[in-house]
Design an enzyme around this catalytic site. Structure first.
Site, PDB file in Angstrom:
ATOM      1  CB  CYS A  27      -0.693   7.991   2.128  1.00  0.00           C
ATOM      2  SG  CYS A  27      -1.444   6.412   2.525  1.00  0.00           S
TER       3      CYS A  27
ATOM      4  CD  GLU B 111      -2.002   2.243   1.498  1.00  0.00           C
ATOM      5  OE1 GLU B 111      -1.723   3.073   0.591  1.00  0.00           O
ATOM      6  OE2 GLU B 111      -2.121   2.533   2.679  1.00  0.00           O
TER       7      GLU B 111
END
Length: 594
Positions: free
Chosen positions: A332, A298
């Site tokens: 993020c 990720e």
């Protein structure tokens, strides 16, 4: 009526019983976690903690220490060891022993572990958020939204969905194996390794840990060197809950260190989960290839936030600012590129600027600031460089937010929320992940142009599309190449823990959450067994027994056509040939009837 009346009564009685059972709280024991060394009675104004000064001329790795400090104040928190390769290997070996025991645990025991954690989290929200805030600089509200709610949602979903890996899932056996029963079984992989980022220190630990432990694995988690202080405290919560359900020691472990520590973890576990940057993700993949273990990555994001002309501008502007500020060193998945239809461009910029003008950055625990400090040292300088590049190429700043009372020692750890217009894709700000509170707004004229702009990126984590027509918003979102899409909302996907989360391109691959994330923690085994054992078993037909008869291939041709032919009459003729082959005592072969 006489037939339906008893059924209705039974249904109502059942519903009433279920409702009454909901009123009875489950018997969940409380756990005690030592907080004596992390509770800060004096808040961030205490004077007995010295200011952290970064080392010069040497790396922290050389000192074998991970130094911890509050990014909002630079107050020193302490240090943790930077583990060596040998130390990591020993931790993984201990976790492997524990996993062999835990793999035999019942789902009743695993569910109780989840309930104990959930109870503690709900009862200690302020403590958890304060520790996250002190270690990363985020505000208490952002900590609650991103740390507490998402983790509670994941636990609640797991408690309701254990049958996703607890049961065998039967599949079709096909035409040739109709006498067989086919199923999929799920087994623990063994020891999972997770290397997680600093932006959500609580959730980034609990997210992989919950799935790993619930699916029967052990897990060793390397926390970021920028959030080791909070990570090691959160580990105490997990340890206490595991002890309460009688789980083996070392089932979950949290380790600290730098690159060497992470490399050692990748080399010794059965699967690696990594949350971080694309550059480090590539190194993780390269290291994992040496032992051929599966990897879930990720990585970064550059999420597009698309606003059509038929929206409520004031409402979407408020969402946009929240989406941008959540990326201020904290999230993020925050939106970093804003595309607004030309017909409402000016009004949208005005509304966003009005909101940003009211936003104040400051020490998060002071309780009166909308955004906190940037966690990583020198990141503010990088944000300013991205901004300068955009200004040099024709963009201009519309407005910047303000600072609160920061103190002379902490100024460099903050970056004011900034609205910038007249941007384009030649600017680094629109191509590189900023991870900061900058809102670059760009015009578009058509839906096709908006899609093209959104897809013009190396990243593909998420997107958000806003339109007064839900059909239109869905159509735009469906064309954007990313793993997560929100229609007329932002970041709502992550609150739906039944959905997989992850990206494409430089945003990584593999998925967290959902059935996909849970089963990714398992060895997926295909099992075939006789359906009517011992009466019907597989027997190799005589024409293809060794030594293979001369008519073996002709037999196979007829068998394939009999099983899979598209025309029923051709299949019947082929079946007749198959029976002739089987009854023939001579291997000379039989001509097919056309």
């Amino acid at each position: 009526m006489a037939f339906w009346w008893p059924l209705l009564v039974l249904a109502l009685a059942y519903a009433l019983c279920r409702f009454l059972l909901m009123l009875i709280p489950p018997n969940v024991p409380s756990i005690e976690v030592d907080t004596s060394d992390v509770v800060d009675d004096g808040g961030q104004a205490r004077d007995n903690s010295f200011i952290y000064i970064p080392p010069r001329g040497r790396t922290q790795q050389a000192d074998r220490k991970v130094q911890c400090y509050e990014p909002a104040t630079m107050k020193y928190l302490g240090y943790f060891p930077a583990l060596t390769t040998a130390e990591v290997e020993e931790r993984v070996a201990q976790a492997r022993k524990a996993q062999k025991i835990w793999a035999k645990s019942s789902f009743k025991q695993r569910r109780q572990f989840l309930r104990i954690l959930l109870k503690y989290i709900i009862d200690h929200q302020q403590l958890i958020c304060e520790i996250s805030s002190r270690d990363t600089g985020k505000t208490m509200v952002d900590a609650s939204l991103g740390e507490i709610m998402t983790t509670c949602e994941k636990i609640t979903w797991l408690l309701s969905e254990d049958n996703l890996i607890d049961h065998n899932f039967h599949r079709s056996s096909g035409r040739s194996m109709i006498h067989k029963r086919s199923k999929v079984e799920f087994y623990p992989l063994g020891v999972l390794g997770a290397i997680v980022s600093w932006n959500y220190p609580f959730h980034n630990i609990f997210n992989p840990m919950l799935a790993a432990v619930f699916s029967g694995n052990s897990i060793v988690i390397k926390v970021s060197e920028h959030a080791s202080w909070s990570g090691c405290f959160y580990f105490r919560i997990i340890q206490a809950a595991l002890t309460a359900v009688g789980a083996p020691e070392n089932l979950v472990d949290v380790i600290t260190g730098f690159a060497e520590t992470g490399e050692a973890l990748v080399s010794t576990v059965d699967k690696i989960i990594f949350v971080g940057s694309p550059g480090v993700g590539k190194m993780i993949m390269s290291k994992a290839s040496e032992t051929l273990i599966p990897v879930t990555l990720e990585l970064g994001g550059k999420d597009a936030f698309i606003v059509c002309e038929d929206v409520d501008v004031s409402h979407v502007a408020q969402v946009a600012v929240r989406a941008a500020l959540q990326s201020s060193g904290q999230n993020c998945a925050g939106a970093e590129r804003f595309y607004v239809h030309k017909d409402i461009y000016s009004s949208f910029v005005t509304q966003v600027s009005k909101i940003v003008k009211s936003v104040t950055a400051g020490p998060p625990l002071a309780g009166k600031y909308d955004m906190g400090a940037i966690c990583v040292q020198e990141h503010s300088e990088r944000l300013q460089n991205l901004l300068n590049d955009a200004l040099d190429k024709g963009a201009n700043i519309v407005i910047r937010g303000s600072f609160g009372n920061l103190g002379e020692d902490a100024v460099d750890q903050f970056f004011p929320p900034t609205v910038i217009e007249n941007v384009n894709h030649t600017m680094k700000l629109m191509q590189e992940e900023a991870f900061g509170p900058i809102i670059p707004i760009m015009k578009f004229s058509t839906d096709e142009e908006a899609v093209q702009l959104a897809n013009d990126s190396n990243y593909g984590l998420g997107c958000a599309v806003f339109s007064g027509s839900q059909k239109r918003a869905k159509q735009i979102a469906s064309q954007i190449h990313c793993g997560v899409a929100a229609v007329n909302d932002f970041a709502s996907n992550y609150m739906c823990q039944s959905l997989p989360f992850g990206g494409v391109k430089h945003s990584g691959f593999g998925r967290f959450a959902g059935v996909e994330g849970l089963r990714a923690c398992c060895l997926v085994k295909s099992v075939v067994e006789d359906r009517w054992w011992p009466f019907i078993k597989t027997k190799i037909p005589k024409p293809i027994q060794y030594p293979v008869a001369e008519n073996g291939f002709e037999f196979q041709e007829s068998l394939v056509e009999a099983l899979y032919g598209l025309n029923i009459w051709d299949r019947l003729r082929a079946l007749v040939n198959v029976l002739k082959f089987l009854s023939d005592q001579h291997p000379s072969g039989i001509k097919r009837s056309d």
